[in-house]
Design a protein around this motif. Structure first.
Motif, PDB file in Angstrom:
ATOM      1  N   UNK A   1       0.846  -1.178   0.000  1.00  0.00           N
ATOM      2  CA  UNK A   1       0.000   0.000   0.000  1.00  0.00           C
ATOM      3  C   UNK A   1       0.888   1.236   0.000  1.00  0.00           C
ATOM      4  N   UNK A   2       0.465   2.227  -0.758  1.00  0.00           N
ATOM      5  CA  UNK A   2       1.239   3.450  -0.943  1.00  0.00           C
ATOM      6  C   UNK A   2       0.375   4.649  -0.511  1.00  0.00           C
ATOM      7  N   UNK A   3       0.777   5.292   0.593  1.00  0.00           N
ATOM      8  CA  UNK A   3       0.046   6.438   1.140  1.00  0.00           C
ATOM      9  C   UNK A   3       0.966   7.645   1.227  1.00  0.00           C
ATOM     10  N   UNK A   4       0.375   8.825   1.128  1.00  0.00           N
ATOM     11  CA  UNK A   4       1.133  10.060   1.324  1.00  0.00           C
ATOM     12  C   UNK A   4       0.371  10.965   2.278  1.00  0.00           C
ATOM     13  N   UNK A   5       1.120  11.608   3.145  1.00  0.00           N
ATOM     14  CA  UNK A   5       0.594  12.653   4.023  1.00  0.00           C
ATOM     15  C   UNK A   5       1.000  13.981   3.408  1.00  0.00           C
ATOM     16  N   UNK A   6       0.015  14.845   3.207  1.00  0.00           N
ATOM     17  CA  UNK A   6       0.275  16.188   2.689  1.00  0.00           C
ATOM     18  C   UNK A   6      -0.177  17.182   3.751  1.00  0.00           C
ATOM     19  N   UNK A   7       0.759  17.984   4.228  1.00  0.00           N
ATOM     20  CA  UNK A   7       0.475  18.998   5.239  1.00  0.00           C
ATOM     21  C   UNK A   7       0.585  20.393   4.650  1.00  0.00           C
ATOM     22  N   UNK A   8      -0.294  21.262   5.099  1.00  0.00           N
ATOM     23  CA  UNK A   8      -0.335  22.634   4.622  1.00  0.00           C
ATOM     24  C   UNK A   8       0.411  23.613   5.505  1.00  0.00           C
ATOM     25  N   UNK A   9       0.024  24.884   5.399  1.00  0.00           N
ATOM     26  CA  UNK A   9       0.784  25.974   6.008  1.00  0.00           C
ATOM     27  C   UNK A   9       0.917  25.876   7.524  1.00  0.00           C
TER      28      UNK A   9
ATOM     29  N   UNK B   1      -2.254  16.722  -7.694  1.00  0.00           N
ATOM     30  CA  UNK B   1      -2.317  16.290  -9.097  1.00  0.00           C
ATOM     31  C   UNK B   1      -1.275  15.213  -9.378  1.00  0.00           C
ATOM     32  N   UNK B   2      -0.095  15.366  -8.818  1.00  0.00           N
ATOM     33  CA  UNK B   2       1.008  14.425  -9.059  1.00  0.00           C
ATOM     34  C   UNK B   2       0.711  13.038  -8.505  1.00  0.00           C
ATOM     35  N   UNK B   3       0.153  12.959  -7.297  1.00  0.00           N
ATOM     36  CA  UNK B   3      -0.037  11.667  -6.629  1.00  0.00           C
ATOM     37  C   UNK B   3      -1.462  11.149  -6.707  1.00  0.00           C
ATOM     38  N   UNK B   4      -2.358  11.955  -7.215  1.00  0.00           N
ATOM     39  CA  UNK B   4      -3.782  11.645  -7.156  1.00  0.00           C
ATOM     40  C   UNK B   4      -4.302  10.578  -8.083  1.00  0.00           C
ATOM     41  N   UNK B   5      -3.410   9.935  -8.823  1.00  0.00           N
ATOM     42  CA  UNK B   5      -3.829   8.865  -9.719  1.00  0.00           C
ATOM     43  C   UNK B   5      -2.983   7.606  -9.556  1.00  0.00           C
ATOM     44  N   UNK B   6      -1.985   7.659  -8.661  1.00  0.00           N
ATOM     45  CA  UNK B   6      -1.116   6.492  -8.524  1.00  0.00           C
ATOM     46  C   UNK B   6      -0.790   6.117  -7.083  1.00  0.00           C
ATOM     47  N   UNK B   7      -1.446   6.723  -6.118  1.00  0.00           N
ATOM     48  CA  UNK B   7      -1.305   6.330  -4.708  1.00  0.00           C
ATOM     49  C   UNK B   7      -2.587   5.636  -4.276  1.00  0.00           C
ATOM     50  N   UNK B   8      -2.517   4.871  -3.200  1.00  0.00           N
ATOM     51  CA  UNK B   8      -3.703   4.208  -2.669  1.00  0.00           C
ATOM     52  C   UNK B   8      -4.507   5.111  -1.750  1.00  0.00           C
ATOM     53  N   UNK B   9      -3.860   6.137  -1.210  1.00  0.00           N
ATOM     54  CA  UNK B   9      -4.564   7.050  -0.321  1.00  0.00           C
ATOM     55  C   UNK B   9      -3.749   8.285  -0.023  1.00  0.00           C
ATOM     56  N   UNK B  10      -4.473   9.360   0.254  1.00  0.00           N
ATOM     57  CA  UNK B  10      -3.863  10.635   0.619  1.00  0.00           C
ATOM     58  C   UNK B  10      -4.461  11.069   1.947  1.00  0.00           C
ATOM     59  N   UNK B  11      -3.594  11.449   2.865  1.00  0.00           N
ATOM     60  CA  UNK B  11      -4.014  12.029   4.137  1.00  0.00           C
ATOM     61  C   UNK B  11      -3.650  13.499   4.048  1.00  0.00           C
ATOM     62  N   UNK B  12      -4.656  14.350   4.040  1.00  0.00           N
ATOM     63  CA  UNK B  12      -4.467  15.769   3.775  1.00  0.00           C
ATOM     64  C   UNK B  12      -4.857  16.617   4.972  1.00  0.00           C
ATOM     65  N   UNK B  13      -3.882  17.329   5.507  1.00  0.00           N
ATOM     66  CA  UNK B  13      -4.150  18.365   6.495  1.00  0.00           C
ATOM     67  C   UNK B  13      -3.792  19.675   5.805  1.00  0.00           C
ATOM     68  N   UNK B  14      -4.772  20.279   5.176  1.00  0.00           N
ATOM     69  CA  UNK B  14      -4.536  21.524   4.446  1.00  0.00           C
ATOM     70  C   UNK B  14      -4.465  22.724   5.377  1.00  0.00           C
TER      71      UNK B  14
END
Length: 138
Positions: free
Chosen positions: A1-9, A59-72
């Protein structure tokens, strides 16, 4: 499984900024703990204070990861662009917040992301990220 955490400002200031709200640990330290705890997951991390960079990363990861955890972070309540980016990708997104945004200022009660997200986790400190990862595993 491939996940990414994206954190904002301002999340780069975790451990320094308002520890009574956000805790005393840096995110880098916490991320290493997550990697150890979930060693069978390919876990990536990205942080930016810039709205457009967050959109580009979605856009970069939104078609090839299994999940995104986003704290914008603050962009949750202001960015139609990030909300539209979440809507436009295939990878499921879980919106995460460290604090309980509904117990804070009224403007934080609005999310431009939640309507396009798989779910929202808020108010469990850094454990909100752990809960999000676990939700992808179930």
């Amino acid at each position: 499984m491939k996940l990414i955490i994206i954190n904002g400002p301002n999340l780069s200031l975790l451990g320094k900024r308002e520890p009574e709200i956000y805790g005393a640990n840096s995110f880098d330290t916490f991320f290493k703990e997550l990697q150890q705890k979930f060693e069978n997951i390919e876990l990536a991390y990205f942080q930016s204070n810039i709205e457009g960079e967050i959109i580009d990363k979605l856009h970069e990861v939104g078609f090839n990861y299994d999940g995104i955890i986003l704290n914008a972070a603050a962009y949750t309540h202001t960015s139609v662009g990030i909300g539209d980016a979440v809507k436009g990708i295939e990878t499921p997104v879980i919106e995460v917040h460290i604090s309980n945004v509904h117990s804070r200022e009224t403007f934080r009660h609005v999310s431009y992301i939640a309507g396009n997200a798989k779910g929202v986790i808020s108010g469990f400190g850094l454990q909100s990220y752990t809960l999000a990862i676990q939700s992808f595993l179930e």
